[in-house]
Design a protein around this motif. Sequence first.
Motif, PDB file in Angstrom:
ATOM      1  N   PRO A   1       0.805  -1.222   0.000  1.00  0.00           N
ATOM      2  CA  PRO A   1       0.000   0.000   0.000  1.00  0.00           C
ATOM      3  C   PRO A   1       0.838   1.272   0.000  1.00  0.00           C
ATOM      4  N   TRP A   2       0.246   2.329  -0.533  1.00  0.00           N
ATOM      5  CA  TRP A   2       0.919   3.624  -0.640  1.00  0.00           C
ATOM      6  C   TRP A   2       1.283   4.198   0.716  1.00  0.00           C
ATOM      7  N   TRP A   3       0.621   3.817   1.778  1.00  0.00           N
ATOM      8  CA  TRP A   3       0.829   4.354   3.119  1.00  0.00           C
ATOM      9  C   TRP A   3       1.729   3.450   3.970  1.00  0.00           C
ATOM     10  N   TYR A   4       2.362   2.459   3.385  1.00  0.00           N
ATOM     11  CA  TYR A   4       3.026   1.364   4.086  1.00  0.00           C
ATOM     12  C   TYR A   4       3.960   1.795   5.220  1.00  0.00           C
ATOM     13  N   PHE A   5       4.750   2.825   5.040  1.00  0.00           N
ATOM     14  CA  PHE A   5       5.736   3.203   6.053  1.00  0.00           C
ATOM     15  C   PHE A   5       5.245   4.306   6.994  1.00  0.00           C
ATOM     16  N   HIS A   6       4.011   4.715   6.862  1.00  0.00           N
ATOM     17  CA  HIS A   6       3.490   5.781   7.722  1.00  0.00           C
ATOM     18  C   HIS A   6       3.308   5.268   9.149  1.00  0.00           C
ATOM     19  N   GLY A   7       3.903   5.954  10.092  1.00  0.00           N
ATOM     20  CA  GLY A   7       3.716   5.642  11.504  1.00  0.00           C
ATOM     21  C   GLY A   7       4.491   4.442  12.013  1.00  0.00           C
ATOM     22  N   VAL A   8       5.444   3.908  11.239  1.00  0.00           N
ATOM     23  CA  VAL A   8       6.186   2.724  11.687  1.00  0.00           C
ATOM     24  C   VAL A   8       7.380   3.063  12.557  1.00  0.00           C
ATOM     25  N   GLY A   9       7.818   4.322  12.535  1.00  0.00           N
ATOM     26  CA  GLY A   9       9.003   4.707  13.284  1.00  0.00           C
ATOM     27  C   GLY A   9      10.260   4.176  12.604  1.00  0.00           C
ATOM     28  N   GLY A  10      11.388   4.463  13.185  1.00  0.00           N
ATOM     29  CA  GLY A  10      12.652   3.958  12.663  1.00  0.00           C
ATOM     30  C   GLY A  10      13.088   4.657  11.387  1.00  0.00           C
ATOM     31  N   PRO A  11      14.096   4.102  10.740  1.00  0.00           N
ATOM     32  CA  PRO A  11      14.703   4.778   9.600  1.00  0.00           C
ATOM     33  C   PRO A  11      13.795   4.893   8.364  1.00  0.00           C
ATOM     34  N   LEU A  12      12.770   4.069   8.264  1.00  0.00           N
ATOM     35  CA  LEU A  12      11.887   4.136   7.093  1.00  0.00           C
ATOM     36  C   LEU A  12      10.650   5.004   7.316  1.00  0.00           C
TER      37      LEU A  12
ATOM     38  N   LEU B   1       6.260   5.604  -1.299  1.00  0.00           N
ATOM     39  CA  LEU B   1       6.495   4.662  -2.387  1.00  0.00           C
ATOM     40  C   LEU B   1       5.992   5.248  -3.696  1.00  0.00           C
ATOM     41  N   ASN B   2       6.880   5.893  -4.405  1.00  0.00           N
ATOM     42  CA  ASN B   2       6.502   6.540  -5.659  1.00  0.00           C
ATOM     43  C   ASN B   2       5.971   5.543  -6.687  1.00  0.00           C
ATOM     44  N   ALA B   3       6.421   4.296  -6.616  1.00  0.00           N
ATOM     45  CA  ALA B   3       5.954   3.282  -7.571  1.00  0.00           C
ATOM     46  C   ALA B   3       4.451   3.022  -7.444  1.00  0.00           C
ATOM     47  N   VAL B   4       3.896   3.163  -6.245  1.00  0.00           N
ATOM     48  CA  VAL B   4       2.453   2.920  -6.056  1.00  0.00           C
ATOM     49  C   VAL B   4       1.662   4.208  -5.832  1.00  0.00           C
ATOM     50  N   ASP B   5       2.359   5.311  -5.650  1.00  0.00           N
ATOM     51  CA  ASP B   5       1.703   6.609  -5.495  1.00  0.00           C
ATOM     52  C   ASP B   5       2.530   7.677  -6.207  1.00  0.00           C
ATOM     53  N   PRO B   6       2.532   7.635  -7.540  1.00  0.00           N
ATOM     54  CA  PRO B   6       3.356   8.582  -8.302  1.00  0.00           C
ATOM     55  C   PRO B   6       3.049  10.035  -7.959  1.00  0.00           C
ATOM     56  N   GLY B   7       4.085  10.747  -7.549  1.00  0.00           N
ATOM     57  CA  GLY B   7       3.933  12.152  -7.211  1.00  0.00           C
ATOM     58  C   GLY B   7       3.238  12.418  -5.887  1.00  0.00           C
ATOM     59  N   GLY B   8       2.896  11.380  -5.149  1.00  0.00           N
ATOM     60  CA  GLY B   8       2.254  11.558  -3.846  1.00  0.00           C
ATOM     61  C   GLY B   8       0.803  12.006  -3.900  1.00  0.00           C
ATOM     62  N   ALA B   9       0.134  11.805  -5.021  1.00  0.00           N
ATOM     63  CA  ALA B   9      -1.253  12.267  -5.180  1.00  0.00           C
ATOM     64  C   ALA B   9      -2.209  11.615  -4.184  1.00  0.00           C
ATOM     65  N   ILE B  10      -2.074  10.314  -3.975  1.00  0.00           N
ATOM     66  CA  ILE B  10      -2.975   9.609  -3.049  1.00  0.00           C
ATOM     67  C   ILE B  10      -2.702  10.080  -1.622  1.00  0.00           C
ATOM     68  N   TRP B  11      -1.431  10.183  -1.276  1.00  0.00           N
ATOM     69  CA  TRP B  11      -1.021  10.644   0.055  1.00  0.00           C
ATOM     70  C   TRP B  11      -1.652  12.004   0.353  1.00  0.00           C
ATOM     71  N   GLN B  12      -1.581  12.905  -0.610  1.00  0.00           N
ATOM     72  CA  GLN B  12      -2.097  14.262  -0.414  1.00  0.00           C
ATOM     73  C   GLN B  12      -3.620  14.305  -0.390  1.00  0.00           C
ATOM     74  N   ARG B  13      -4.278  13.523  -1.215  1.00  0.00           N
ATOM     75  CA  ARG B  13      -5.734  13.620  -1.354  1.00  0.00           C
ATOM     76  C   ARG B  13      -6.502  12.814  -0.301  1.00  0.00           C
ATOM     77  N   ILE B  14      -5.982  11.648   0.067  1.00  0.00           N
ATOM     78  CA  ILE B  14      -6.664  10.818   1.064  1.00  0.00           C
ATOM     79  C   ILE B  14      -6.031  11.014   2.423  1.00  0.00           C
ATOM     80  N   GLY B  15      -4.711  10.966   2.479  1.00  0.00           N
ATOM     81  CA  GLY B  15      -3.981  11.158   3.733  1.00  0.00           C
ATOM     82  C   GLY B  15      -3.835   9.855   4.498  1.00  0.00           C
ATOM     83  N   PRO B  16      -2.643   9.557   4.955  1.00  0.00           N
ATOM     84  CA  PRO B  16      -2.397   8.285   5.637  1.00  0.00           C
ATOM     85  C   PRO B  16      -2.980   8.193   7.046  1.00  0.00           C
ATOM     86  N   ASP B  17      -3.255   9.317   7.685  1.00  0.00           N
ATOM     87  CA  ASP B  17      -3.753   9.277   9.063  1.00  0.00           C
ATOM     88  C   ASP B  17      -5.155   8.698   9.185  1.00  0.00           C
ATOM     89  N   ARG B  18      -5.910   8.681   8.113  1.00  0.00           N
ATOM     90  CA  ARG B  18      -7.285   8.170   8.172  1.00  0.00           C
ATOM     91  C   ARG B  18      -7.398   6.710   7.749  1.00  0.00           C
TER      92      ARG B  18
END
Length: 152
Positions: free
Chosen positions: A106-117, A122-139
């Motif tokens: 998923p495009w949100w895979y590393f959100h909230g995991v802590g650590g170095p990642l 993941l640009n391969a599954v969310d080119p340009g961050g459009a999904i991240w910006q429009r939906i948002g990983p917090d929800r």
Amino acid sequence: MKITIFGAGAIGGYLAAKLAAAGRTDLSIVARGAHLEAIKADGLRLIEDGQETSVPVRAAAKAEELGVQDYVVLALKAHSLTPALDQIAPLLGDHTSVVTMQNGVPWWYFHGVGGPLEGTRLNAVDPGGAIWQRIGPDRVIGSVVYPPVGVD
């Protein structure tokens, strides 16, 4: 509780049929084409363990017909998500949670995991961050989709 299943193919249709049969939610689905017309005419037909049931559900071609939801289940294929962002937007309010039921990492895979990642996108599954910006990983509420289902 208002729930919309966005993408009523095999997985989304199965989940929608189960939720509709339970009768505990204000359930809607977003579908398209002949599938949408069949659902509007005859409801969702579920064949499970040799038993056939049909359940009525509110079905729409355009999400704006449904308004803001408490939960939106994204059951469309992952590569279809970015082109659908404008359609999904009217379903999202300040407190809407989004359940992702999609294939792949998923495009949100590393959100909230802590650590170095932490915060890695993941640009391969969310080119340009459009999904991240429009939906948002917090929800997002992640899920694993496993049932072997199909559409007739």
